[in-house]
Design a protein around this motif. Structure first.
Motif, PDB file in Angstrom:
ATOM      1  N   UNK A   9       0.803  -1.225   0.000  1.00 20.04           N
ATOM      2  CA  UNK A   9       0.000   0.000   0.000  1.00 20.04           C
ATOM      3  C   UNK A   9       0.839   1.281   0.000  1.00 20.04           C
ATOM      4  N   UNK A  10       1.871   1.340  -0.817  1.00 19.17           N
ATOM      5  CA  UNK A  10       2.697   2.553  -0.867  1.00 19.17           C
ATOM      6  C   UNK A  10       1.975   3.767  -1.445  1.00 19.17           C
ATOM      7  N   UNK A  11       1.131   3.643  -2.471  1.00 22.42           N
ATOM      8  CA  UNK A  11       0.449   4.840  -2.988  1.00 22.42           C
ATOM      9  C   UNK A  11      -0.541   5.414  -1.963  1.00 22.42           C
ATOM     10  N   UNK A  12      -0.523   6.727  -1.818  1.00 20.37           N
ATOM     11  CA  UNK A  12      -1.471   7.372  -0.911  1.00 20.37           C
ATOM     12  C   UNK A  12      -2.704   7.880  -1.656  1.00 20.37           C
ATOM     13  N   UNK A  13      -2.611   8.006  -2.974  1.00 18.43           N
ATOM     14  CA  UNK A  13      -3.745   8.363  -3.817  1.00 18.43           C
ATOM     15  C   UNK A  13      -3.602   7.623  -5.143  1.00 18.43           C
ATOM     16  N   UNK A  14      -4.750   7.456  -5.833  1.00 13.32           N
ATOM     17  CA  UNK A  14      -4.760   6.858  -7.171  1.00 13.32           C
ATOM     18  C   UNK A  14      -5.532   7.768  -8.112  1.00 13.32           C
ATOM     19  N   UNK A  15      -4.822   8.369  -9.055  1.00 16.85           N
ATOM     20  CA  UNK A  15      -5.466   9.189 -10.087  1.00 16.85           C
ATOM     21  C   UNK A  15      -6.014   8.249 -11.155  1.00 16.85           C
ATOM     22  N   UNK A  16      -7.303   8.406 -11.477  1.00 18.50           N
ATOM     23  CA  UNK A  16      -7.972   7.395 -12.293  1.00 18.50           C
ATOM     24  C   UNK A  16      -8.867   8.037 -13.351  1.00 18.50           C
ATOM     25  N   UNK A  17      -8.525   7.875 -14.647  1.00 17.64           N
ATOM     26  CA  UNK A  17      -9.369   8.418 -15.713  1.00 17.64           C
ATOM     27  C   UNK A  17     -10.468   7.461 -16.183  1.00 17.64           C
ATOM     28  N   UNK A  18     -10.462   6.222 -15.663  1.00 17.70           N
ATOM     29  CA  UNK A  18     -11.475   5.248 -16.103  1.00 17.70           C
ATOM     30  C   UNK A  18     -12.831   5.647 -15.529  1.00 17.70           C
TER      31      UNK A  18
ATOM     32  N   UNK B  18     -16.126   6.030 -13.558  1.00 16.40           N
ATOM     33  CA  UNK B  18     -16.434   5.540 -12.216  1.00 16.40           C
ATOM     34  C   UNK B  18     -17.390   4.355 -12.258  1.00 16.40           C
ATOM     35  N   UNK B  19     -18.355   4.385 -13.183  1.00 18.14           N
ATOM     36  CA  UNK B  19     -19.355   3.320 -13.246  1.00 18.14           C
ATOM     37  C   UNK B  19     -18.746   1.978 -13.636  1.00 18.14           C
ATOM     38  N   UNK B  20     -17.540   1.969 -14.209  1.00 20.38           N
ATOM     39  CA  UNK B  20     -16.907   0.739 -14.656  1.00 20.38           C
ATOM     40  C   UNK B  20     -15.736   0.306 -13.785  1.00 20.38           C
ATOM     41  N   UNK B  21     -15.286   1.177 -12.894  1.00 23.22           N
ATOM     42  CA  UNK B  21     -14.110   0.878 -12.089  1.00 23.22           C
ATOM     43  C   UNK B  21     -14.480   0.052 -10.860  1.00 23.22           C
ATOM     44  N   UNK B  22     -13.490  -0.673 -10.290  1.00 20.68           N
ATOM     45  CA  UNK B  22     -13.704  -1.364  -9.032  1.00 20.68           C
ATOM     46  C   UNK B  22     -14.175  -0.346  -7.984  1.00 20.68           C
ATOM     47  N   UNK B  23     -15.217  -0.655  -7.218  1.00 23.91           N
ATOM     48  CA  UNK B  23     -15.782   0.347  -6.301  1.00 23.91           C
ATOM     49  C   UNK B  23     -14.927   0.619  -5.085  1.00 23.91           C
ATOM     50  N   UNK B  24     -13.974  -0.264  -4.759  1.00 20.59           N
ATOM     51  CA  UNK B  24     -13.193  -0.082  -3.532  1.00 20.59           C
ATOM     52  C   UNK B  24     -11.759   0.337  -3.828  1.00 20.59           C
ATOM     53  N   UNK B  25     -11.555   1.041  -4.948  1.00 23.01           N
ATOM     54  CA  UNK B  25     -10.220   1.492  -5.295  1.00 23.01           C
ATOM     55  C   UNK B  25      -9.768   2.534  -4.275  1.00 23.01           C
ATOM     56  N   UNK B  26      -8.714   2.218  -3.546  1.00 21.62           N
ATOM     57  CA  UNK B  26      -8.297   3.004  -2.387  1.00 21.62           C
ATOM     58  C   UNK B  26      -7.740   4.368  -2.794  1.00 21.62           C
ATOM     59  N   UNK B  27      -8.185   5.426  -2.090  1.00 24.95           N
ATOM     60  CA  UNK B  27      -7.659   6.771  -2.299  1.00 24.95           C
ATOM     61  C   UNK B  27      -7.882   7.301  -3.700  1.00 24.95           C
ATOM     62  N   UNK B  28      -8.978   6.916  -4.331  1.00 26.81           N
ATOM     63  CA  UNK B  28      -9.198   7.263  -5.738  1.00 26.81           C
ATOM     64  C   UNK B  28      -9.465   8.754  -5.930  1.00 26.81           C
ATOM     65  N   UNK B  29      -8.763   9.342  -6.911  1.00 28.90           N
ATOM     66  CA  UNK B  29      -9.026  10.696  -7.386  1.00 28.90           C
ATOM     67  C   UNK B  29      -9.449  10.593  -8.843  1.00 28.90           C
ATOM     68  N   UNK B  30     -10.752  10.627  -9.135  1.00 29.17           N
ATOM     69  CA  UNK B  30     -11.169  10.553 -10.540  1.00 29.17           C
ATOM     70  C   UNK B  30     -10.662  11.770 -11.308  1.00 29.17           C
TER      71      UNK B  30
END
Length: 416
Positions: A203-212, A214-226
């Motif tokens: 768990x080294x990342x403190x945030x996850x920047x994610x362009x995918x 939201x309706x298709x992404x895993x719902x429990x993606x930790x620290x997600x920043x869409x």
């Protein structure tokens, strides 16, 4: 602030996904560097960013092909999730996934482990001098957590699509695990972390920047920043023909930048695709590189060749697309509301296609088995049946409402 980006150098796609966020940091007044293996340096410079070369003497793509032992097309288990899991409901993979595919997983991760060992000394040397305030990486640069731990720099990862790297226990998974994960990491990676005195954890990342979406992404993606996807597929002069719309549907056909290298000539399906579209009342825009263009030989009437033309320069003029299931292609087409016909073969493409099909905006065909008639019928369906266009437009609207890169920069400024 000083922001260091570390894309994986297997192809230009991970870099291109990072470009809009890197530009946004620059526009906000921050100093940006991009550290990667030398084969990516030219592309980094071409997007207007300073390159830092690390990890000389090893090319990931060569390692990928060697790790497969000559087997080009690797059968992925994405078909198990066509009606659940990655395709819309985003449940966890099947319980027996690790038992069935541990050897395949180790083979797939071996080039990344080797690259991490090659990159670590250079990254640590550069960061000792430059002292970044924030490190942005993707989920395949296993050397990035070493820098984060040893230099005390917050680590942010940027995903490409559905978070398939969550299925591999590794330092950029983004989720804490119960107990010691040493035995679950790819072979050789725990020893690298031991060498540098860095803890083996997921768990080294403190945030996850994610362009995918939201309706298709895993719902429990930790620290997600869409983050809103901003299409960037390379630099080129915009062609004149994009200003004119044909009097019939325009269908883009593309095969990505690395599919042929990974899948091999024996799995090259573009001749079947072109044949399947030849009898339709459509204009075909063939977006390929020079090597794939040569393999196709003489083309039928109604096919426009867009050799090395970035997709984002003309995708807004198209009505549908046929492609290999790469995340950059998927998202570029989705950003313009296009229904999609996907024929995935290798790498993460089967997972991407299975996931995206859950939106109702795309159909997946068996690349090995679909004949020209089936391909033509699938394209006809997405062009003529309104449900595909409606679903594609809904997804386009969802993506447009995601925060732009500038808003993500503000969130990450607070983190750093």
């Amino acid at each position: 602030m000083r922001i260091l980006f570390t894309p994986v150098a297997a192809t230009t796609t991970p870099l291109f996904h990072m470009v809009p966020l890197a530009w946004a940091f620059r526009a906000a007044g921050h100093d940006v560097r991009v550290a990667a293996q030398p084969e990516l340096s030219r592309a980094i410079v071409d997007v207007g960013l300073p390159a830092v070369e690390v990890g000389h003497g090893y090319e990931i793509m060569d390692g990928v092909l060697r790790s497969r032992g000559g087997q080009r097309v690797i059968e992925a288990p994405a078909d198990q999730w066509t009606d659940s899991g990655l395709a819309g409901t985003a449940e966890k993979p099947p319980a027996d996934y690790d038992d069935k595919h541990a050897d395949l997983r180790d083979a797939a991760m071996a080039p990344l482990v080797e690259a991490a060992g090659r990159m670590a000394p250079g990254l640590l040397r550069f960061t000792e001098y430059w002292r970044p305030d924030l490190l942005v990486t993707d989920s395949m640069v296993f050397a990035a957590p070493l820098v984060s731990a040893l230099r005390g720099v917050p680590l942010v990862r940027q995903t490409w699509g559905p978070d398939v790297m969550r299925m591999v226990s590794q330092p950029l998974q983004g989720r804490a695990a119960d107990g010691d994960v040493r035995a679950e990491w790819p072979t050789g990676l725990p020893g690298l972390y031991d060498h540098y005195g860095v803890e083996v954890r997921n768990d080294y990342p403190v945030r996850t920047v994610d362009p995918w979406p939201t309706s298709l992404q895993f719902p429990d993606l930790s620290g997600r920043l869409p983050m809103r996807f901003v299409p960037y597929n390379g630099a080129a002069v915009s062609p004149d023909w994009v200003l004119d719309r044909p009097g019939r549907p325009r269908v883009c056909v593309t095969w990505g930048t690395s599919t042929s290298a990974l899948a091999g000539d024996e799995a090259f399906v573009l001749p079947r695709v072109v044949e399947g579209l030849a009898g339709l009342d459509v204009e075909v825009v063939l977006a390929v590189g020079p090597d794939d263009r040569r393999k196709l030989g003489t083309l039928p009437a109604g096919v426009r060749v867009a050799e090395n033309v970035p997709l984002h320069l003309f995708m807004g003029t198209c009505d549908a697309i046929v492609h290999q299931g790469g995340t950059s292609t998927l998202l570029t087409a989705a950003r313009h509301g296009l229904p999609q016909v996907m024929m995935p073969q290798t790498a993460d493409n089967p997972f991407n296609a299975a996931n995206f099909a859950g939106s109702g905006a795309g159909v997946t065909l068996d690349a090995a088995g679909a004949d020209a008639g089936e391909i033509g019928a699938a394209v006809t369906r997405v062009l003529t049946e309104p449900a595909w266009r409606v679903a594609a437009e809904k997804l386009r609207e969802e993506m447009a409402e995601m925060p732009p890169p500038s808003a993500v920069v503000r969130s990450l400024e607070e983190l750093a």
